[in-house]
Design an enzyme around this catalytic site. Structure first.
Site, PDB file in Angstrom:
ATOM      1  N   LYS A   1       0.809  -1.211   0.000  1.00  0.00           N
ATOM      2  CA  LYS A   1       0.000   0.000   0.000  1.00  0.00           C
ATOM      3  C   LYS A   1       0.855   1.279   0.000  1.00  0.00           C
ATOM      4  CE  LYS A   1      -3.861  -2.281   2.330  1.00  0.00           C
ATOM      5  NZ  LYS A   1      -4.749  -2.247   3.517  1.00  0.00           N
TER       6      LYS A   1
ATOM      7  N   TYR B   1     -12.244  -2.241  -4.364  1.00  0.00           N
ATOM      8  CA  TYR B   1     -12.824  -2.281  -3.017  1.00  0.00           C
ATOM      9  C   TYR B   1     -14.352  -2.163  -3.024  1.00  0.00           C
ATOM     10  CZ  TYR B   1      -8.159  -2.070  -1.061  1.00  0.00           C
ATOM     11  OH  TYR B   1      -6.856  -2.355  -0.713  1.00  0.00           O
TER      12      TYR B   1
ATOM     13  N   PHE C   1     -16.121   3.551   5.821  1.00  0.00           N
ATOM     14  CA  PHE C   1     -14.720   3.869   5.528  1.00  0.00           C
ATOM     15  C   PHE C   1     -14.373   3.806   4.044  1.00  0.00           C
ATOM     16  CE2 PHE C   1     -14.920  -0.680   6.584  1.00  0.00           C
ATOM     17  CZ  PHE C   1     -14.343  -1.244   5.454  1.00  0.00           C
TER      18      PHE C   1
ATOM     19  N   ARG D   1      -1.690 -14.801   4.077  1.00  0.00           N
ATOM     20  CA  ARG D   1      -2.506 -14.197   5.134  1.00  0.00           C
ATOM     21  C   ARG D   1      -1.813 -14.368   6.489  1.00  0.00           C
ATOM     22  NH1 ARG D   1      -6.592 -11.746   3.588  1.00  0.00           N
ATOM     23  NH2 ARG D   1      -7.710 -11.735   5.556  1.00  0.00           N
TER      24      ARG D   1
ATOM     25  N   THR E   1      -5.228  -7.660  10.592  1.00  0.00           N
ATOM     26  CA  THR E   1      -5.480  -6.343  10.000  1.00  0.00           C
ATOM     27  C   THR E   1      -5.020  -5.224  10.929  1.00  0.00           C
ATOM     28  OG1 THR E   1      -7.355  -7.224   8.777  1.00  0.00           O
ATOM     29  CG2 THR E   1      -7.274  -4.843   9.046  1.00  0.00           C
TER      30      THR E   1
ATOM     31  N   ARG F   1       2.595  -6.881   9.084  1.00  0.00           N
ATOM     32  CA  ARG F   1       1.873  -5.772   9.715  1.00  0.00           C
ATOM     33  C   ARG F   1       2.424  -5.427  11.094  1.00  0.00           C
ATOM     34  NH1 ARG F   1      -3.869  -7.800   7.357  1.00  0.00           N
ATOM     35  NH2 ARG F   1      -3.829  -6.581   5.430  1.00  0.00           N
TER      36      ARG F   1
ATOM     37  N   ASN G   1      -1.924  -0.142   7.000  1.00  0.00           N
ATOM     38  CA  ASN G   1      -1.401  -1.422   7.485  1.00  0.00           C
ATOM     39  C   ASN G   1      -0.537  -2.154   6.465  1.00  0.00           C
ATOM     40  OD1 ASN G   1      -3.374  -2.393   5.784  1.00  0.00           O
ATOM     41  ND2 ASN G   1      -4.582  -3.387   7.389  1.00  0.00           N
TER      42      ASN G   1
ATOM     43  N   HIS H   1      -2.138  -5.589   1.432  1.00  0.00           N
ATOM     44  CA  HIS H   1      -3.415  -6.269   1.196  1.00  0.00           C
ATOM     45  C   HIS H   1      -3.075  -7.644   0.659  1.00  0.00           C
ATOM     46  CE1 HIS H   1      -7.275  -7.383  -0.608  1.00  0.00           C
ATOM     47  NE2 HIS H   1      -6.547  -7.797  -1.632  1.00  0.00           N
TER      48      HIS H   1
ATOM     49  N   GLU I   1      -8.726 -10.700  -8.399  1.00  0.00           N
ATOM     50  CA  GLU I   1      -7.859  -9.556  -8.107  1.00  0.00           C
ATOM     51  C   GLU I   1      -6.651  -9.528  -9.031  1.00  0.00           C
ATOM     52  OE1 GLU I   1      -9.119  -9.147  -3.406  1.00  0.00           O
ATOM     53  OE2 GLU I   1      -7.162  -9.980  -3.884  1.00  0.00           O
TER      54      GLU I   1
END
Length: 140
Positions: free
Chosen positions: A11, A51, A59, A87, A93, A104, A114, A117, A128
């Protein structure tokens, strides 16, 4: 166990702080191969589409604004049970709840920023990946 692919985004908070190499090292140390990777500036339309599952959430606007605030690195990762493995490597998260050594816990500054993704299922990974890569972009 089956080799599969998953999708990752480093990100804007990660690229702003020059963490691409450090995050990639954690990914590779976990046994995942980066078989597709490119740095892009996500457009508002791309972020809204990506998203859209969160469109009704309060949000959503803030998330789209954040994801378009700077460059991101989109990736295709490959390995044994890649979705679950990534993951696990990403961590919770909320970085405060993430396990030691996860991406993270190590790099994130907040729940909103964070760092990464990752796809939450093999089906979502395929969708994706298709939003940002063509088969010819993926080596492996």
């Amino acid at each position: 166990m089956a080799t599969e692919r998953t999708f990752s985004i480093l990100k804007p908070d990660a690229t702003k702080r020059n963490l691409t190499g450090a995050v990639n090292a954690v990914i590779e140390k976990a046994g995942l191969r980066i078989v597709g990777q490119r740095r892009i500036q996500m457009s508002q339309a791309q972020a809204e589409k990506f998203y859209e599952i969160h469109k009704e959430r309060p949000f959503f606007g803030e998330l789209v604004t954040f994801m378009t605030s700077g460059p991101v690195v989109v990736q295709v990762l490959e390995g044994e049970n890649a979705v679950a493995k990534y993951r696990e490597v990403m961590g919770a998260t909320n970085p405060a709840q993430a396990a030691e050594g996860t991406i993270r816990k190590t790099f994130s500054e907040s729940v909103g920023e964070n760092t990464v993704h990752g796809s939450d299922s093999a089906d979502n990974a395929k969708m994706e990946i298709a939003q940002f890569f063509q088969d010819s972009d993926i080596v492996g």
